[in-house]
Scaffold this motif. Structure first.
Motif, PDB file in Angstrom:
ATOM      1  N   ASN A   1       0.828  -1.236  -0.007  1.00  0.00           N
ATOM      2  CA  ASN A   1      -0.087  -0.082  -0.028  1.00  0.00           C
ATOM      3  C   ASN A   1       0.853   1.420  -0.086  1.00  0.00           C
ATOM      4  N   LEU A   2       1.922   1.355   0.613  1.00  0.00           N
ATOM      5  CA  LEU A   2       2.683   2.594   0.885  1.00  0.00           C
ATOM      6  C   LEU A   2       3.688   2.578  -0.067  1.00  0.00           C
ATOM      7  N   LYS A   3       4.315   1.638  -0.536  1.00  0.00           N
ATOM      8  CA  LYS A   3       5.355   1.773  -1.540  1.00  0.00           C
ATOM      9  C   LYS A   3       5.088   1.057  -2.894  1.00  0.00           C
ATOM     10  N   ASP A   4       5.705   1.627  -4.088  1.00  0.00           N
ATOM     11  CA  ASP A   4       5.239   0.708  -5.337  1.00  0.00           C
ATOM     12  C   ASP A   4       6.402  -0.347  -5.576  1.00  0.00           C
ATOM     13  N   GLU A   5       6.206  -0.770  -6.606  1.00  0.00           N
ATOM     14  CA  GLU A   5       7.238  -1.976  -7.290  1.00  0.00           C
ATOM     15  C   GLU A   5       8.546  -1.912  -7.030  1.00  0.00           C
ATOM     16  N   GLU A   6       9.109  -0.662  -7.141  1.00  0.00           N
ATOM     17  CA  GLU A   6      10.339  -0.501  -7.041  1.00  0.00           C
ATOM     18  C   GLU A   6      10.930  -0.278  -5.747  1.00  0.00           C
ATOM     19  N   GLY A   7       9.896   0.067  -4.713  1.00  0.00           N
ATOM     20  CA  GLY A   7      10.204   0.275  -3.392  1.00  0.00           C
ATOM     21  C   GLY A   7      10.299   1.462  -2.882  1.00  0.00           C
ATOM     22  N   LYS A   8       9.784   2.525  -3.696  1.00  0.00           N
ATOM     23  CA  LYS A   8       9.687   3.797  -3.612  1.00  0.00           C
ATOM     24  C   LYS A   8       8.312   4.212  -3.003  1.00  0.00           C
ATOM     25  N   LEU A   9       8.423   5.213  -1.925  1.00  0.00           N
ATOM     26  CA  LEU A   9       7.096   5.308  -1.278  1.00  0.00           C
ATOM     27  C   LEU A   9       6.363   6.150  -2.157  1.00  0.00           C
ATOM     28  N   LYS A  10       5.185   5.701  -1.961  1.00  0.00           N
ATOM     29  CA  LYS A  10       4.045   6.033  -2.924  1.00  0.00           C
ATOM     30  C   LYS A  10       3.376   7.382  -2.382  1.00  0.00           C
ATOM     31  N   ASP A  11       2.974   8.390  -3.304  1.00  0.00           N
ATOM     32  CA  ASP A  11       2.384   9.628  -2.773  1.00  0.00           C
ATOM     33  C   ASP A  11       1.110   9.381  -2.393  1.00  0.00           C
ATOM     34  N   LEU A  12       0.831   9.447  -1.091  1.00  0.00           N
ATOM     35  CA  LEU A  12      -0.398   9.087  -0.388  1.00  0.00           C
ATOM     36  C   LEU A  12      -1.545   9.619  -0.780  1.00  0.00           C
ATOM     37  N   SER A  13      -1.617  10.786  -1.577  1.00  0.00           N
ATOM     38  CA  SER A  13      -2.936  11.403  -1.950  1.00  0.00           C
ATOM     39  C   SER A  13      -3.445  10.226  -3.097  1.00  0.00           C
ATOM     40  N   THR A  14      -2.480   9.458  -3.830  1.00  0.00           N
ATOM     41  CA  THR A  14      -3.017   8.480  -5.054  1.00  0.00           C
ATOM     42  C   THR A  14      -3.475   7.156  -4.276  1.00  0.00           C
ATOM     43  N   VAL A  15      -3.313   7.259  -3.141  1.00  0.00           N
ATOM     44  CA  VAL A  15      -3.835   5.817  -2.432  1.00  0.00           C
ATOM     45  C   VAL A  15      -5.248   6.141  -2.185  1.00  0.00           C
ATOM     46  N   THR A  16      -6.072   5.552  -2.780  1.00  0.00           N
ATOM     47  CA  THR A  16      -7.608   5.487  -2.194  1.00  0.00           C
ATOM     48  C   THR A  16      -8.315   4.361  -1.706  1.00  0.00           C
ATOM     49  N   SER A  17      -7.746   3.282  -1.905  1.00  0.00           N
ATOM     50  CA  SER A  17      -8.094   1.977  -1.043  1.00  0.00           C
ATOM     51  C   SER A  17      -6.972   1.152  -0.661  1.00  0.00           C
ATOM     52  N   LEU A  18      -7.016   0.307   0.156  1.00  0.00           N
ATOM     53  CA  LEU A  18      -6.314  -0.565   0.736  1.00  0.00           C
ATOM     54  C   LEU A  18      -6.259  -2.065   0.357  1.00  0.00           C
ATOM     55  N   GLN A  19      -5.082  -2.371   0.055  1.00  0.00           N
ATOM     56  CA  GLN A  19      -5.125  -3.971  -0.779  1.00  0.00           C
ATOM     57  C   GLN A  19      -4.200  -4.718   0.306  1.00  0.00           C
ATOM     58  N   VAL A  20      -4.394  -6.102   0.137  1.00  0.00           N
ATOM     59  CA  VAL A  20      -3.742  -6.800   1.141  1.00  0.00           C
ATOM     60  C   VAL A  20      -2.609  -7.513   0.022  1.00  0.00           C
TER      61      VAL A  20
END
Lengths: 238, 432
Positions: free
Chosen positions: B116-135
């Protein structure tokens, strides 16, 4: 006396050893008529020489293989025991092909060999970078030579000093060939010196004791402390 | 016998199967460890049944410099011993002259995806783009073998380590150098217990060194060590903290008819191995392998000549130092056959039941894949058969010092200088 570079010297010595082993190899050939008919004494003597060479070579390693060393020494003792009537006498003229090392060890007692090997084994952890060789200790007294203690390195130096001449071709000097001695050889404070010519011809030739003035003393101190690069020393009267 | 596989590397200095035989570890002069894994037999590729392929390679030891003594410490791996597998990971101990290391080997074949918090390369995501949680989900990936150093057991030895042996208790192990044996706990690196010390008070009395040692396979209190004088000492750690007094001393009296200046050197034991049963010990000296019964100290129960034709050449072999070569020996899984290496890339096997022996060669020329190994013979004069090798044409630079036998099957690993041969007996796969 000419000093050759340390590494080159060791290689030359090893090549000489290999050469002498190759040249003397005839006595290893069991088919050789001389060997087949040779009395046991001759074969023992050759084996003795070979073992001494091996011991010498082993002890010269920076960290000798203890198993190899112990086995060679035990074999040497066996051979010596079988030659006992001959080896106990003062220096026996050895076969012409034998090295000076073997001559000296033939002359020494078994106790001396043990003592020298033992003390060298003891020093294995202490000695740094010095070539080690078995010593004839006939004139050194009991085998209780101090080994540990404050300056084991110096102890080994004392041991190697007077007796080494016959074992190291270039004598005592050979031990220090990798130390830069230009600092000690140059005549920094001799007023009439031409600069930093290293070499004994500058030193002992001087008959007058050099006199130092304050400026020269200061200069010397700077050089020793390392703040000044070496350069032509100030002349007298400055 | 069928030759299967051949790898070229740096000079191999040790070979060891793990307890199941699934893995085979080699150590080399450059401090590297290469682990081979046996491929599972599959119907899809019947021709590659049970072959060993490279599983992992890592640098175990690096050259070191001891500044105090001004000495370089070689990175050559002297011994590798596997720990019994206790979970999904494999562990082994590897040692050079001075330092033992515990390595853990793990597999990774799945990777979590969908953080949820980081992308495929391991970089932190921009939290504003996170709209839902995934497992996050575990997805399969290409198998990755990871090796990590777990313990470093340093500063335990003044002299060169020649053996390590893991105790059957799986908690402790011992390491032996020329003069001392230490007991370590696998989890504790800053101290070890000295259990054998044969260093004399005066080094001038030194006449014997420790050459090999091993724990008993079942009795965690018993171990054996061999010496340069050809003796074996069985020690019981329950008897005393310092096992200088042996429980049993195994020594064969010198044969007066074979006596020579080299008697001691050729009697020096280069390897000792307990049988799988724990009833016997196998020793290798320069010319023979011997089987000892733990209940009989006076002499071995069996002696096999490895290369007796060298007995008349001992002088030359002393001169070129070959007489100091240290050969290893091995039992097969059922303790019925013993194996050891020799010169000219020959290795020898002795069947204890039939008393038959065979000489085989590990070389490229004689080891085509799927070929049958042809027995070799060394002739000593007299009648010479066509393919015999004469003693004088043996190549003493080609020595097989390190060999290993699979714990259960007829698979052997032979190290010939820088080549590793793995031979498998397809016809007689089962132990008898």
């Amino acid at each position: 006396m000419m000093l050759s570079k340390g590494l080159k010297r060791k290689r030359e010595e090893e090549e000489e050893e290999k050469e002498s082993l190759a040249v003397d190899a005839w006595w290893l050939d069991p088919g050789h008529p001389a060997v087949a008919q040779a009395p046991p004494a001759a074969a023992s003597s050759s084996l003795f020489d070979l073992s001494v060479l091996k011991l010498h070579h082993s002890l010269r390693q920076s960290e000798p293989d203890l198993r190899h060393l112990v086995l060679v020494v035990n074999t040497l003792r066996r051979i010596q025991a079988s030659m006992a009537p001959a080896a106990a006498l003062p220096p026996v003229p050895s076969p012409p092909a034998a090295s000076g090392v073997a001559d000296n060890l033939l002359a020494s007692s078994d106790a001396a060999l043990s003592a020298s090997m033992a003390s060298l084994l003891e020093d294995l952890s202490h000695i740094e970078g010095l070539s080690q060789a078995p010593q004839p200790l006939a004139d050194e007294g009991p085998p209780g030579r101090p080994t540990g203690g404050a300056s084991p390195g110096l102890g080994a130096l004392d041991l190697l000093g007077p007796a080494t001449g016959c074992l190291l071709d270039d004598g005592f000097e050979g031990l220090f060939e990798d130390i830069d001695t230009s600092m000690y050889d140059s005549e920094l404070w001799a007023p009439a010196s031409e600069g930093l010519k290293p070499g004994p011809e500058d030193g002992p030739g001087k008959e007058e004791a050099p006199e130092l003035d304050e400026a020269e003393l200061d200069y010397l101190m700077d050089v020793l402390v390392g703040t000044q690069a070496l350069e032509r020393p100030p002349g007298p009267g400055r | 016998m069928v030759s299967l596989s051949l790898w070229e590397a740096d000079i191999i200095s040790t070979v060891e199967f793990n307890h199941t035989g699934e893995l085979l570890a080699t150590g080399d002069k450059g401090g590297r460890v290469v682990i081979f894994q046996r491929e599972p037999e599959s119907k899809n590729a019947p021709h590659s049944q049970g072959e060993y392929d490279v599983y992992s390679t890592f640098q175990s030891h690096e050259p070191e410099f001891d500044y105090l003594k001004s000495l370089e410490i070689e990175e050559k791996i002297n011994k590798i011993k596997w720990l019994p597998q206790q979970n999904a990971a494999h562990s082994l101990l590897s040692t050079n002259d001075k330092t033992i290391k515990l390595w853990k080997i793990t597999e990774r074949d799945k990777r979590p995806e969908g953080y949820n918090l980081k992308d495929e390369e391991g970089k932190l995501k921009d939290l504003s783009t996170v709209t839902s949680l995934q497992v996050p989900v575990l997805k399969p990936m290409d198998l990755m073998v990871e090796v990590s150093p777990r313990r470093v057991f340093a500063n335990g030895h003044t002299y060169h380590i020649n053996s390590i042996s893991v105790n059957s208790d799986c908690e402790t192990y011992m390491s032996a150098d020329d003069l001392r044996i230490n007991l370590w706990h696998l989890a504790i690196t800053d101290r070890s217990f000295n259990i054998v010390d044969i260093k004399p008070a005066n080094m001038e009395d030194l006449t014997e060194v420790i050459t090999a040692s091993e724990f008993h396979p079942h009795h965690c209190n018993l171990f054996v060590y061999s010496s340069s004088k050809g003796s074996l000492r069985l020690c019981d750690m329950r008897a005393a903290a310092l096992c200088d007094k042996h429980s049993k001393l195994f020594e064969e009296p010198e044969d007066p008819s074979n006596r020579s200046f080299f008697s001691e050197i050729i009697s020096s034991v280069s390897d000792v191995k307990f049988s799988h049963s724990g009833r016997y010990m196998l020793t290798r000296d320069y010319l023979t392998v011997k089987v000892w019964d733990l209940n009989m100290e006076a002499r071995p129960i069996e002696t096999y000549q490895v290369h007796d034709y060298l007995r008349s050449k001992l002088c030359s072999l002393y001169e070129n130092d070959c007489i100091f070569d240290k050969f290893e020996c091995a039992w097969n899984g059922s303790d019925s056959v013993i194996m050891t290496g020799a010169y000219n890339n020959f290795f020898r096997m002795f069947d204890r039941n039939t008393k038959r022996d065979v000489t085989l060669e590990a070389s490229r020329e004689s080891s085509k894949p799927r070929a049958v190994l042809k027995p070799r013979r060394v002739c000593v004069g007299g009648k010479r058969r066509r393919d015999d090798i004469s003693v004088d044409s043996l190549d003493f630079t080609k020595k097989i010092l390190h060999t290993a036998w699979h714990p259960a099957e007829n698979i052997i690993a032979i190290a010939a200088t820088n080549n590793l041969y793995i031979f498998q007996d397809k016809v007689n796969s089962e132990m008898h």
